[in-house]
Design an enzyme around this catalytic site. Sequence first.
Site, mmCIF file in Angstrom:
data_model
loop_
_atom_site.group_PDB
_atom_site.id
_atom_site.type_symbol
_atom_site.label_atom_id
_atom_site.label_comp_id
_atom_site.label_asym_id
_atom_site.label_seq_id
_atom_site.Cartn_x
_atom_site.Cartn_y
_atom_site.Cartn_z
ATOM 1 N N ASN A 204 -37.686 37.031 24.255
ATOM 2 C CA ASN A 204 -38.391 36.155 23.311
ATOM 3 C C ASN A 204 -37.660 36.159 21.983
ATOM 4 O OD1 ASN A 204 -39.512 38.312 21.566
ATOM 5 N ND2 ASN A 204 -40.538 38.874 23.468
ATOM 6 N N ASP A 273 -44.213 40.756 28.416
ATOM 7 C CA ASP A 273 -45.403 41.105 29.197
ATOM 8 C C ASP A 273 -45.104 41.168 30.697
ATOM 9 O OD1 ASP A 273 -46.984 41.191 26.936
ATOM 10 O OD2 ASP A 273 -47.433 39.044 27.011
ATOM 11 N N LYS A 283 -24.874 38.474 40.416
ATOM 12 C CA LYS A 283 -25.256 37.256 39.708
ATOM 13 C C LYS A 283 -25.812 36.219 40.699
ATOM 14 C CE LYS A 283 -23.397 33.679 36.820
ATOM 15 N NZ LYS A 283 -22.201 32.963 36.441
ATOM 16 N N PHE A 318 -49.789 44.154 16.127
ATOM 17 C CA PHE A 318 -49.522 42.813 15.611
ATOM 18 C C PHE A 318 -50.053 41.804 16.618
ATOM 19 C CE2 PHE A 318 -46.653 42.741 11.894
ATOM 20 C CZ PHE A 318 -46.574 44.113 11.685
ATOM 21 N N LYS A 332 -58.445 41.531 20.001
ATOM 22 C CA LYS A 332 -57.357 42.446 20.386
ATOM 23 C C LYS A 332 -57.565 43.807 19.712
ATOM 24 C CE LYS A 332 -52.275 42.622 20.547
ATOM 25 N NZ LYS A 332 -51.029 41.874 20.406
ATOM 26 N N LYS A 336 -58.058 46.926 22.193
ATOM 27 C CA LYS A 336 -56.979 47.912 22.258
ATOM 28 C C LYS A 336 -57.228 49.112 21.335
ATOM 29 C CE LYS A 336 -53.794 44.644 24.122
ATOM 30 N NZ LYS A 336 -52.424 44.246 24.360
#
Length: 395
Positions: A204, A273, A283, A318, A332, A336
């Site tokens: 990401n 995730d 490959k 975050f 969240k 958590k």
Amino acid sequence: MKNVILGVSGGIAAYKAADLASRLVKRAIGVDVIMTEAAIRFVGTATFRALTGRPVRVDVFDEEGEITHVELAQRADLFLVAPATANTIAKLAHGLADNLLTTVALAVDCPRLVAPAMNSRMYADPAVQANIATLRDRGYQILGPAAGRLACGEEGPGRMLEAAEIEDLVMNLLEASDGLKGVEVLVTAGPTREHLDPVRFLSNASSGKMGYALAREAARRGASVTLISGPTHLRPPYGVSFQRVTTTEEMFHAVMKRFSASRVVIKAAAPADFRCGETRREKIKKQGKELSLTLVPNPDILLELGRRKRPGQILVGFAAETGGVEEKARKKLRRKQLDMIVANDVSGPENPFGADTNTVTIITSDGRVESLPSMSKDEVARHIIDRVEGLLRSR
Ligand SMILES: Cc1cc2nc3c(=O)[nH]c(=O)nc-3n(C[C@H](O)[C@H](O)[C@H](O)COP(=O)(O)O)c2cc1C
């Protein structure tokens, strides 16, 4: 305004001192540059005058219309020689005062630092080593030198630390507070990578900048900081214990290993995730047809930390969300078992991924919400660490 005397002596690394002067000025530090006669053979005074907006001093007798060398010494919050030649180090060690730099060195009443820079054989010479040891005994802080390829083409210790590293150190000393002294802080930063095959991966856009700024700020306040980072292009902050990882599973294990020894954990990383159900050893070849990937869930590091958290430990997460940010962040935080969550909207005009600024809302488990305006990630880090200090005090 804090003032730093930047002494520049006559080595090749004098050009790095120009970068350092510029960096300190950008941090709103007043920089008084004193150069040796040899130094001006390498870089002109005009460069430093332009960068610092202050006169550059070389000659001890040239005080007309300028503040005197004693006044210069008195207003200094920090005295730094970078680069420090073997010659200047010898003079400082023996209290010689035969130029403005060495004279001022004796007159200052502030922390004194030298960043040696020389050929590695010069550096290894017992005379140089003894002089450095003398300076250290007298309370000078010796920065580096680093090992590496030297300007003379040789390899070995003698390279001046990079300007950015010295900047960190100087800022740590000037802005030092001991609000987190002795506190073990664990920070994670950056993305993770999940390989499909040896050349391709899922990842990401996290740059790691927020996490690195947090690690730097916590270290500045005296914390003992470990930074666990996924792949980034950033330089680890000076004085921080650094561990690089690639995948979310690696990050999971690295974090769990350090968790029990950490009082504060700040999870600023954006670990993937999912990972590929199967990572090919070779490959994957183009075959002109669809390719299906099976993704399996990665361990949820934050969730697991919340479960394992002991009383007194502080867990900061975050939340990068698209829409309904505050509500999602609150959920969240509860799910958590976090003490604090820093939420931002990644769908808005200011996408924080990779940017130098961020607009965040800080929510704490006691229900307090603080929405901050757009500011640099360094400033965001200061706000977050202020809050962490507050939480520690309230425990
Ligand atoms: C091209 C060149 C590069 C030099 N680089 C260094 C150096 O990196 N470190 C060092 O200690 N001396 C170096 N010297 C030697 C110093 O310039 C010399 O010892 C000088 O007397 C230092 O004076 P200062 O300490 O007053 O600046 C270099 C000299 C030359 C000509």
